[in-house]
Design a protein around this motif. Structure first.
Motif, PDB file in Angstrom:
ATOM      1  N   SER A 113      -2.238  -3.152   5.152  1.00 47.31           N
ATOM      2  CA  SER A 113      -1.666  -1.900   4.639  1.00 47.31           C
ATOM      3  C   SER A 113      -0.174  -2.079   4.377  1.00 47.31           C
ATOM      4  O   SER A 113       0.557  -2.605   5.208  1.00 47.31           O
ATOM      5  N   MET A 114       0.271  -1.627   3.205  1.00 47.33           N
ATOM      6  CA  MET A 114       1.686  -1.728   2.835  1.00 47.33           C
ATOM      7  C   MET A 114       2.404  -0.387   2.977  1.00 47.33           C
ATOM      8  O   MET A 114       3.540  -0.230   2.529  1.00 47.33           O
ATOM      9  N   LEU A 115       1.718   0.573   3.601  1.00 45.07           N
ATOM     10  CA  LEU A 115       2.300   1.894   3.796  1.00 45.07           C
ATOM     11  C   LEU A 115       3.098   1.895   5.093  1.00 45.07           C
ATOM     12  O   LEU A 115       2.584   1.543   6.153  1.00 45.07           O
ATOM     13  N   GLY A 116       4.361   2.256   5.029  1.00 44.14           N
ATOM     14  CA  GLY A 116       5.195   2.265   6.231  1.00 44.14           C
ATOM     15  C   GLY A 116       6.568   2.842   5.926  1.00 44.14           C
ATOM     16  O   GLY A 116       6.790   3.444   4.867  1.00 44.14           O
ATOM     17  N   GLU A 117       7.500   2.653   6.836  1.00 45.31           N
ATOM     18  CA  GLU A 117       8.827   3.255   6.697  1.00 45.31           C
ATOM     19  C   GLU A 117       9.521   2.846   5.412  1.00 45.31           C
ATOM     20  O   GLU A 117      10.222   3.651   4.784  1.00 45.31           O
ATOM     21  N   ALA A 118       9.313   1.599   4.984  1.00 46.42           N
ATOM     22  CA  ALA A 118      10.012   1.104   3.799  1.00 46.42           C
ATOM     23  C   ALA A 118       9.440   1.658   2.505  1.00 46.42           C
ATOM     24  O   ALA A 118      10.099   1.618   1.458  1.00 46.42           O
ATOM     25  N   THR A 119       8.221   2.173   2.557  1.00 44.37           N
ATOM     26  CA  THR A 119       7.557   2.624   1.331  1.00 44.37           C
ATOM     27  C   THR A 119       7.286   4.126   1.314  1.00 44.37           C
ATOM     28  O   THR A 119       6.703   4.635   0.362  1.00 44.37           O
ATOM     29  N   LEU A 120       7.713   4.830   2.347  1.00 45.01           N
ATOM     30  CA  LEU A 120       7.513   6.278   2.423  1.00 45.01           C
ATOM     31  C   LEU A 120       8.851   7.002   2.411  1.00 45.01           C
ATOM     32  O   LEU A 120       9.813   6.553   3.039  1.00 45.01           O
ATOM     33  N   ARG A 121       8.904   8.119   1.702  1.00 50.60           N
ATOM     34  CA  ARG A 121      10.111   8.938   1.642  1.00 50.60           C
ATOM     35  C   ARG A 121       9.865  10.241   2.393  1.00 50.60           C
ATOM     36  O   ARG A 121       9.043  11.054   1.972  1.00 50.60           O
ATOM     37  N   GLY A 187     -12.518  -0.649  -2.484  1.00 48.16           N
ATOM     38  CA  GLY A 187     -11.759  -1.429  -3.461  1.00 48.16           C
ATOM     39  C   GLY A 187     -11.194  -2.654  -2.763  1.00 48.16           C
ATOM     40  O   GLY A 187     -10.502  -2.530  -1.753  1.00 48.16           O
ATOM     41  N   THR A 188     -11.481  -3.836  -3.290  1.00 47.31           N
ATOM     42  CA  THR A 188     -11.110  -5.056  -2.562  1.00 47.31           C
ATOM     43  C   THR A 188      -9.613  -5.349  -2.607  1.00 47.31           C
ATOM     44  O   THR A 188      -9.140  -6.208  -1.872  1.00 47.31           O
ATOM     45  N   ASP A 189      -8.855  -4.626  -3.472  1.00 49.10           N
ATOM     46  CA  ASP A 189      -7.406  -4.818  -3.509  1.00 49.10           C
ATOM     47  C   ASP A 189      -6.690  -3.551  -3.051  1.00 49.10           C
ATOM     48  O   ASP A 189      -5.601  -3.234  -3.525  1.00 49.10           O
ATOM     49  N   ASP A 190      -7.315  -2.840  -2.114  1.00 52.60           N
ATOM     50  CA  ASP A 190      -6.705  -1.638  -1.552  1.00 52.60           C
ATOM     51  C   ASP A 190      -5.529  -2.044  -0.669  1.00 52.60           C
ATOM     52  O   ASP A 190      -5.701  -2.778   0.302  1.00 52.60           O
ATOM     53  N   ARG A 191      -4.341  -1.545  -0.998  1.00 55.96           N
ATOM     54  CA  ARG A 191      -3.135  -1.893  -0.252  1.00 55.96           C
ATOM     55  C   ARG A 191      -2.666  -0.756   0.652  1.00 55.96           C
ATOM     56  O   ARG A 191      -1.592  -0.817   1.241  1.00 55.96           O
ATOM     57  N   ILE A 192      -3.491   0.290   0.740  1.00 55.82           N
ATOM     58  CA  ILE A 192      -3.201   1.406   1.639  1.00 55.82           C
ATOM     59  C   ILE A 192      -4.124   1.354   2.852  1.00 55.82           C
ATOM     60  O   ILE A 192      -3.669   1.371   4.000  1.00 55.82           O
ATOM     61  N   ILE A 193      -5.427   1.308   2.611  1.00 54.44           N
ATOM     62  CA  ILE A 193      -6.424   1.177   3.684  1.00 54.44           C
ATOM     63  C   ILE A 193      -7.080  -0.193   3.530  1.00 54.44           C
ATOM     64  O   ILE A 193      -7.854  -0.405   2.588  1.00 54.44           O
ATOM     65  N   PRO A 194      -6.772  -1.148   4.393  1.00 62.90           N
ATOM     66  CA  PRO A 194      -7.298  -2.499   4.228  1.00 62.90           C
ATOM     67  C   PRO A 194      -8.821  -2.525   4.087  1.00 62.90           C
ATOM     68  O   PRO A 194      -9.527  -1.807   4.807  1.00 62.90           O
ATOM     69  N   PRO A 195      -9.345  -3.314   3.153  1.00 63.01           N
ATOM     70  CA  PRO A 195     -10.792  -3.411   2.986  1.00 63.01           C
ATOM     71  C   PRO A 195     -11.525  -3.767   4.279  1.00 63.01           C
ATOM     72  O   PRO A 195     -12.618  -3.255   4.530  1.00 63.01           O
ATOM     73  N   ALA A 196     -10.915  -4.614   5.102  1.00 60.46           N
ATOM     74  CA  ALA A 196     -11.555  -4.976   6.373  1.00 60.46           C
ATOM     75  C   ALA A 196     -11.747  -3.748   7.253  1.00 60.46           C
ATOM     76  O   ALA A 196     -12.767  -3.617   7.946  1.00 60.46           O
TER      77      ALA A 196
END
Length: 242
Positions: A113-121, A187-196
């Motif tokens: 997951s790429m969602l975090g402090e650096a990507t949220l306003r 979606g296999t390229d989900d960058r918010i909720i990891p596919p795993a």
């Protein structure tokens, strides 16, 4: 012999999105002749949002298939069983939490997951809560990398925030996926909720079926509406035949 009524399909959007994120899916479902409601998810907190969706379900006469995206999956998981005749759940790149799990905690259970402090306003609100938006110049890459840039820019501008408190709120004591059959689209390229993580939740829910869309982003319903709609239609058909 009476014909079994076709279920009403209730679509529940997630955080950083709105009901229009289902637009192309809705076109396919309506063309197939099914009643559809694209519910307005308040995005204020799991319990209050689930209550709002439960009210929508209660107003439906007949069976309902709930389909949800992202945080919307946590919401439908908390809709009470007695809200209506809920015959199926469809999770589209979505959370399916167990009691006590929050969306933020789940998203860190597996890497990716790429969602975090650096990507949220964060935007503090007068009521003491905090709205969270995805930073606009990161929205395309994180949320919908397989959507054309102009469309992604529009989605970033029109994104609806979820509260930080809602994304940290523990799921309630009864998970609807324990009571109703479920299907998952990953979606296999989900960058918010990891596919795993999605596969883990699907296995835990004993999903009837889990399908993957290779290369699809978190916004699979936008970038792959036909595949998304086809899964929902298959669920509807299986519920009519049940």
């Amino acid at each position: 012999m009476q014909n079994t009524p076709s279920p009403t399909i209730v679509l529940v959007h997630g955080a950083f999105a709105e009901s229009s994120s289902w637009d192309s899916v809705i076109d396919v479902l309506l063309d197939a002749g099914h009643p559809v409601i694209a519910a307005a998810n308040p995005l204020r907190g799991i319990a209050t949002d689930a209550a709002a969706i439960a009210d929508v379900v209660r107003a439906v006469d007949g069976p309902v298939v709930l389909a949800a995206h992202s945080y919307g999956g946590a919401v439908i998981s908390n809709v009470p069983t007695d809200a209506g005749e809920i015959v199926g759940l469809v999770y589209v790149d979505a959370f399916a939490p167990e009691q006590g799990e929050s969306c933020f905690a789940l998203s860190g259970k597996f890497p990716g997951s790429m969602l975090g402090e650096a990507t949220l306003r964060p935007v503090p609100r007068g009521d003491g809560t905090t709205d969270l938006y995805i930073v606009e110049d990161r929205f395309h890459d994180l949320f919908c990398a397989d959507v054309p840039a102009q469309q992604a820019a529009r989605m970033a501008v029109t994104q609806r925030p979820a509260t930080q408190e809602g994304l940290l709120e523990p799921s309630g004591e009864r998970s609807l996926w324990k009571e109703a059959p479920s299907w998952f689209l990953v979606g296999t390229d989900d960058r918010i909720i990891p596919p795993a993580l999605q596969h883990y939740m699907a296995q835990r829910a004993e999903a009837h079926q889990t399908i993957e869309i290779p290369g699809a982003s978190h916004a699979a319903a936008v970038s792959h509406p036909n595949e998304t709609a086809q899964l929902i239609l298959e669920v509807v058909a299986s519920r009519v035949a049940a």
